[in-house]
Structures are given as structure tokens and as C-alpha cells.
Design an enzyme around this catalytic site. Sequence first.
Site, PDB file in Angstrom:
ATOM      1  N   LYS A 173      74.419  79.798  85.541  1.00  0.00           N
ATOM      2  CA  LYS A 173      73.035  79.471  85.022  1.00  0.00           C
ATOM      3  C   LYS A 173      72.439  80.614  83.989  1.00  0.00           C
ATOM      4  O   LYS A 173      72.204  81.760  84.313  1.00  0.00           O
ATOM      5  CB  LYS A 173      71.709  79.433  86.126  1.00  0.00           C
ATOM      6  CG  LYS A 173      70.562  78.793  85.435  1.00  0.00           C
ATOM      7  CD  LYS A 173      69.351  79.185  86.082  1.00  0.00           C
ATOM      8  CE  LYS A 173      68.661  80.445  85.392  1.00  0.00           C
ATOM      9  NZ  LYS A 173      68.306  80.145  83.927  1.00  0.00           N
ATOM     10  N   GLU A 249      72.387  93.572  88.810  1.00  0.00           N
ATOM     11  CA  GLU A 249      72.281  94.397  87.623  1.00  0.00           C
ATOM     12  C   GLU A 249      70.892  94.351  86.860  1.00  0.00           C
ATOM     13  O   GLU A 249      70.682  93.253  86.430  1.00  0.00           O
ATOM     14  CB  GLU A 249      73.482  94.192  86.754  1.00  0.00           C
ATOM     15  CG  GLU A 249      73.914  95.221  85.976  1.00  0.00           C
ATOM     16  CD  GLU A 249      73.081  95.662  84.474  1.00  0.00           C
ATOM     17  OE1 GLU A 249      71.941  95.724  84.563  1.00  0.00           O
ATOM     18  OE2 GLU A 249      73.832  95.621  83.624  1.00  0.00           O
ATOM     19  N   CYS A 283      70.337  96.947  78.593  1.00  0.00           N
ATOM     20  CA  CYS A 283      70.072  97.577  79.934  1.00  0.00           C
ATOM     21  C   CYS A 283      70.249  98.938  79.948  1.00  0.00           C
ATOM     22  O   CYS A 283      69.845  99.883  80.494  1.00  0.00           O
ATOM     23  CB  CYS A 283      70.844  96.818  80.908  1.00  0.00           C
ATOM     24  SG  CYS A 283      72.606  96.571  80.563  1.00  0.00           S
ATOM     25  N   GLU A 384      60.811 100.152  82.195  1.00  0.00           N
ATOM     26  CA  GLU A 384      61.732  99.742  81.066  1.00  0.00           C
ATOM     27  C   GLU A 384      61.053  98.840  80.311  1.00  0.00           C
ATOM     28  O   GLU A 384      60.430  97.736  80.459  1.00  0.00           O
ATOM     29  CB  GLU A 384      62.755  98.697  81.705  1.00  0.00           C
ATOM     30  CG  GLU A 384      63.842  98.433  81.015  1.00  0.00           C
ATOM     31  CD  GLU A 384      65.127  97.456  81.403  1.00  0.00           C
ATOM     32  OE1 GLU A 384      64.635  96.737  82.044  1.00  0.00           O
ATOM     33  OE2 GLU A 384      66.346  97.873  81.348  1.00  0.00           O
TER      34      GLU A 384
HETATM   35  O1  TXE Z   1      64.293  88.323  82.979  1.00  0.00           O
HETATM   36  P1  TXE Z   1      64.543  87.658  84.258  1.00  0.00           P
HETATM   37  P2  TXE Z   1      62.880  88.361  81.878  1.00  0.00           P
HETATM   38  C1  TXE Z   1      64.513  93.173  82.073  1.00  0.00           C
HETATM   39  C2  TXE Z   1      63.774  93.697  80.942  1.00  0.00           C
HETATM   40  C3  TXE Z   1      62.919  92.517  80.569  1.00  0.00           C
HETATM   41  C4  TXE Z   1      62.585  91.930  82.145  1.00  0.00           C
HETATM   42  C5  TXE Z   1      62.034  90.697  82.410  1.00  0.00           C
HETATM   43  O2  TXE Z   1      63.181  94.657  81.317  1.00  0.00           O
HETATM   44  O3  TXE Z   1      61.605  92.826  79.856  1.00  0.00           O
HETATM   45  O4  TXE Z   1      63.829  92.297  82.589  1.00  0.00           O
HETATM   46  O5  TXE Z   1      62.776  89.643  81.331  1.00  0.00           O
HETATM   47  C6  TXE Z   1      66.522  83.756  85.791  1.00  0.00           C
HETATM   48  N1  TXE Z   1      65.262  82.814  90.698  1.00  0.00           N
HETATM   49  N2  TXE Z   1      65.749  92.444  81.890  1.00  0.00           N
HETATM   50  O6  TXE Z   1      61.538  87.876  82.426  1.00  0.00           O
HETATM   51  O7  TXE Z   1      63.270  86.966  84.867  1.00  0.00           O
HETATM   52  C7  TXE Z   1      66.174  83.622  84.282  1.00  0.00           C
HETATM   53  O8  TXE Z   1      66.063  82.095  84.117  1.00  0.00           O
HETATM   54  C8  TXE Z   1      66.525  82.801  90.184  1.00  0.00           C
HETATM   55  C9  TXE Z   1      67.073  93.701  81.913  1.00  0.00           C
HETATM   56  O9  TXE Z   1      63.552  87.535  80.664  1.00  0.00           O
HETATM   57  O10 TXE Z   1      65.089  88.734  85.171  1.00  0.00           O
HETATM   58  C10 TXE Z   1      67.344  84.146  83.704  1.00  0.00           C
HETATM   59  O11 TXE Z   1      68.557  83.402  83.783  1.00  0.00           O
HETATM   60  N3  TXE Z   1      66.686  83.158  88.861  1.00  0.00           N
HETATM   61  C11 TXE Z   1      68.246  92.811  81.651  1.00  0.00           C
HETATM   62  C12 TXE Z   1      67.473  85.577  84.382  1.00  0.00           C
HETATM   63  O12 TXE Z   1      67.009  85.130  85.662  1.00  0.00           O
HETATM   64  C13 TXE Z   1      65.690  83.120  88.012  1.00  0.00           C
HETATM   65  C14 TXE Z   1      68.361  91.557  81.016  1.00  0.00           C
HETATM   66  C15 TXE Z   1      66.813  86.641  83.878  1.00  0.00           C
HETATM   67  O13 TXE Z   1      65.553  86.735  83.880  1.00  0.00           O
HETATM   68  C16 TXE Z   1      64.335  83.255  88.469  1.00  0.00           C
HETATM   69  C17 TXE Z   1      67.178  91.065  80.750  1.00  0.00           C
HETATM   70  C18 TXE Z   1      64.161  83.196  89.920  1.00  0.00           C
HETATM   71  N4  TXE Z   1      62.954  83.013  90.534  1.00  0.00           N
HETATM   72  C19 TXE Z   1      65.864  91.576  81.143  1.00  0.00           C
HETATM   73  N5  TXE Z   1      63.517  83.841  87.654  1.00  0.00           N
HETATM   74  C20 TXE Z   1      69.591  93.567  81.810  1.00  0.00           C
HETATM   75  N6  TXE Z   1      69.931  93.835  83.216  1.00  0.00           N
HETATM   76  O14 TXE Z   1      70.443  93.614  81.078  1.00  0.00           O
HETATM   77  C21 TXE Z   1      64.055  83.946  86.540  1.00  0.00           C
HETATM   78  N7  TXE Z   1      65.484  83.788  86.700  1.00  0.00           N
END
Ligand code: TXE
Length: 491
Positions: A173, A249, A283, A384
Site C-alpha cells: 500500500k 521506520e 527521514c 520532526e
Molecule cells: O504520514 P503517515 P503523513 C513523518 C513526517 C511527516 C509526518 C506525517 O514528520 O510530517 O510523518 O506524515 C499510511 N493505518 N514522515 O501523515 O500518516 C498512509 O496512507 C495504516 C516520516 O503523511 O505516517 C501512508 O501510506 N496506514 C517518514 C503511510 O501510512 C496508515 C515519511 C505514511 O503516512 C494509517 C513520511 C493507518 N491508520 C512522513 N494512516 C519517514 N519515516 O521517512 C496513514 N497510513
Amino acid sequence: MTLLFLDGRWQPAGGRATREILSPHDGRVVAEVAEATAEDAVVAITAARRAFDTGTWRHTPAPERARAIAAIGQLVAEHREDLAHLETLDTGKPIAESRVDMDDIAAVFAYFAGLAGNEAGRVVAAPSPGVVSRVQREPVGVCSLITPWNYPLLQAAWKLAPALAAGNTVVLKPSELTPLTTHRLVELIDTQLDLPPGVLNLVLGAGPVVGEPLTTHPDVDLVSFTGGVATGSAIMAKAAATIKRVALELGGKNPNLVFADVDLDLAADHALTAAYLHAGQVCSAGSRLLVDASIHDDLVERIVARLPEITLGDGFVEGVRCGPLISPEHRAKVEGYIAGAIDDGASLVAGGRRPDDPSLAHGTYLLPTLFTDVDPSMTIVREEVFGPVLTVEAFRTEAEAVALANDTVYGLAGAVWTNDAGRAERVAGALRCGTVWINDFHPYFPQAEWGGFKRSGIGRELGIAGYDEYTELKHVHHTLRPAVSGWLPTG
Ligand code: TXE
């Protein structure tokens, strides 16, 4: 329109809903994709379960699985330009960076193909000569692979390559913001390779909707997730009810420590890359610069002098160094952090606002931003930001530098710049994070594990541990001449 890939067939979403994918460069619609329902995710999970249980993939000889994984890497290499184009369309990042991503992805598949073909477990010393005892690795089962929007296909590859190499079946996904390259790769795999139906499934859709079954359904054995801490924590809680294996991660607040004995131009050059590459949406971004007080002003000056070199703009235009943020919502969040830092009394030295260039007005751009006079209690130093924002703090001693660096709930990566080898090793040893760069920032490669201490995550990607994450250990104890157990009286 792009479709879901469920049980070896391309299908529209059950509810027929679709989602528009927008370019962060100018807000135009670049694709329309199927928006899966939770029921679609269950169809994918059920297919993956059946494919795993019937064993067609996990019982495929390891060398044959390895050849398939290697072939996926070759597909990425052959379709590099097409995939890089889609990645830039979706994320806004410069096309040169997307090409590097594709090269890295091809290398990831090649690496895990090698591990799949080589790993056969080990024979262990048994307590008696009449026993042959071995420990072997087996696939975990059905894996939910949930990926973010900053490195869409790269993050998918880090999960997909080891999961398939080890013989698992998967439901992939991608982020609902950036599904295009993952979708294209699944298309290529479907048309060019002969994976049994159900081994690889693709669902596109909103995290909370399709994510629910992916993290709670009893047929899922493992969830591997890359994203934010709040979502990671929620996923871990959901997965707990059925004791799923969880790999997370979750980003970082990564320190970049510069001691006074280094070449300041070089340190400034890397501090810029560390903080502003991909608009800081990385990240491992070096978002906290910790500098020896004696060179603080000099280093800040050198960094600020080079900020105009970070040309913002359309990722397809030659010479552009930095694209937009991923979405209007995300830019608003970053702007909120900037406003908060100003309120808290930090000194805004550069940026802090949108660019004036009218050609960028429809994109989610933000100027590279730098704050000094920050202290460790400020939100801008603690959370972050995931945007082009760098904070600079001064230290006076090595101990203070290490204490500041470790004063965070995160622990993904960090760097130390010094020409003193002893100091470099002492600091590298003291930093509480999963990767430490000495006199460098950002490099990674498939052979070395990647992952976080503390709230930056659980488990590792890449490297041998990144493969083992997708395996269970099984001890097979073989008694060569069975005899009575001796527990009950004989005769
Ligand atoms: O990420 P989400 P968001 C950090 C960064 C950013 C913050 C929020 O600080 O500002 O996270 O970003 C899926 N059950 N990173 O809200 O929600 C979603 O569809 C299952 C760090 O955009 O973590 C997507 O595929 N899945 C980072 C994925 O999770 C769910 C990279 C990431 O989304 C879900 C990105 C749920 N309940 C953001 N809710 C890194 N580690 O590199 C969402 N998703």
C-alpha cells in the site's frame, strides 16, 4: 485510470471510487487512481493468505525466487527513465534525484536476490551424537507493506525485495499522495514475470481506511511501515491484538555535529545537503546543526551565503535543485512550525516564507529556512518538521555536543565532522542512533542496515537484518534412533 491488483487481476475499487493525484509543482491533476475500500484490502489479504498457504511461492526453489527478484531489479533499470519521470511528477523532486532513486532501487533488488539464493540456515551442535539439529529460516507469511510519499518507490523496494526474496506473500500500500511508481512497477512485474496469483497484491487508498484491515486482519502476519511516529504508534497498537510482527521506520530529528578542526566550506556544503535535500522531506535529514561555539558564526555565514544556489522549481527543469513540499496540508504544517519558532524567540536568519517567483505560486514551495538562537526546549528543535528548516545550536565541549545530539526522542541517524580520529570514534560510539556518518552525510547502501533507535522505529531495513525481518527461525531436531522417552515407567 490506474486499478488495484488483487489476486493476480487488475480491478477497479469495490466502491468504484477514485482519487485525483495532484502535482505538488502546480497543483494540476496528473492521474486518477482507484480508491480502495477496506473490503478491497480484505480481498488482497485473503488472496495473499491463500497464495502463502498453498505454498507456490515459498516452495519455489530459492535460486528461482532469487532470479525473479533480480529480474525485478533489471526491470527497474530498463524502465529507469519512465519510472523517474513518474516519481518526479508525483513528488515534485528534481528528475536527477528520481534517477538516483531508480538506480538505488535496482541495487536493492540485486542485493536481496543475492541473499535469497544464499541463505539456507545452519546446522547446530546437538547435545548427543544421535541427533541432527538445524536452524532454518522460513518466510513469516502475509506481509502488509505500507509506504510513505517522500521516497515512494525506494521505500516500497526496501520492503518488497526482502519480503518476496524470503518467500512471503504481500499486500503493498503506497501513500495515497504518491502511488504512481509503485503502481507502474507492479504493472511491469505482472507483464514481464510469472509470479503466482496472490503473491503480490496492490491496494491504493487512504491510510485509515485500507490501513485498518492491513494492520488488524488475523490473516496478516507482519506489518512493515514507514511514516510518521503517530501513525506508527497507532499501527503498533492495532497489530498488538493479533501479535503481528511489526517493523517501523519513523523518521528522526537528526544531529549534524561540526567540530572546529574541520574544513568549514566542506562542512557547510554537507550541512546544506543534509538539511535541504528534497526540501528536508527526508527521514534522515540533518535538521539540527550542532556547532563548536568558536566557529558558529563563521559556519552559519558560509551556509547562508550558499542558500541562493538552492534553485527552487519544476523538477523536470535542468538545474533545479529543490522541488515543492508534498501537499498544501504539509506546507501549512511546516509553516506552523516556523511561526511557532519565531514566537518562541528563535532568530530567523533566512527563508521562513514562500518564494516570490510567480511561476511557483501554484506549487507548495517554501524557501530554505535557517534559525539560530534556538534552545533544546523549543518545539522547532524537538519535533520532526520534515521541511526545509535547519536549526543551529552551539556547544563548547565534546560532552555537551553529545548530550545535545542525544537530547531527542528520535534516534535514526547523525553525523560528526572532525579530523581527530579519536574524537570521531568517541562521538560515533556515544550517539544513540542507527546510522552515524563520520565526515559525510546521507550515504546509505543496501549492504548496511538502516533503522532507528528509540522512537525512530523498530527493526531494520536493508542488510542481512533487513532480510531476516521477513523470516521466522525454525529449529528442526532430528533424533536418528528414536527410543522411549523415559518419563513413564517401562516394563
Ligand atoms: O504520514 P503517515 P503523513 C513523518 C513526517 C511527516 C509526518 C506525517 O514528520 O510530517 O510523518 O506524515 C499510511 N493505518 N514522515 O501523515 O500518516 C498512509 O496512507 C495504516 C516520516 O503523511 O505516517 C501512508 O501510506 N496506514 C517518514 C503511510 O501510512 C496508515 C515519511 C505514511 O503516512 C494509517 C513520511 C493507518 N491508520 C512522513 N494512516 C519517514 N519515516 O521517512 C496513514 N497510513
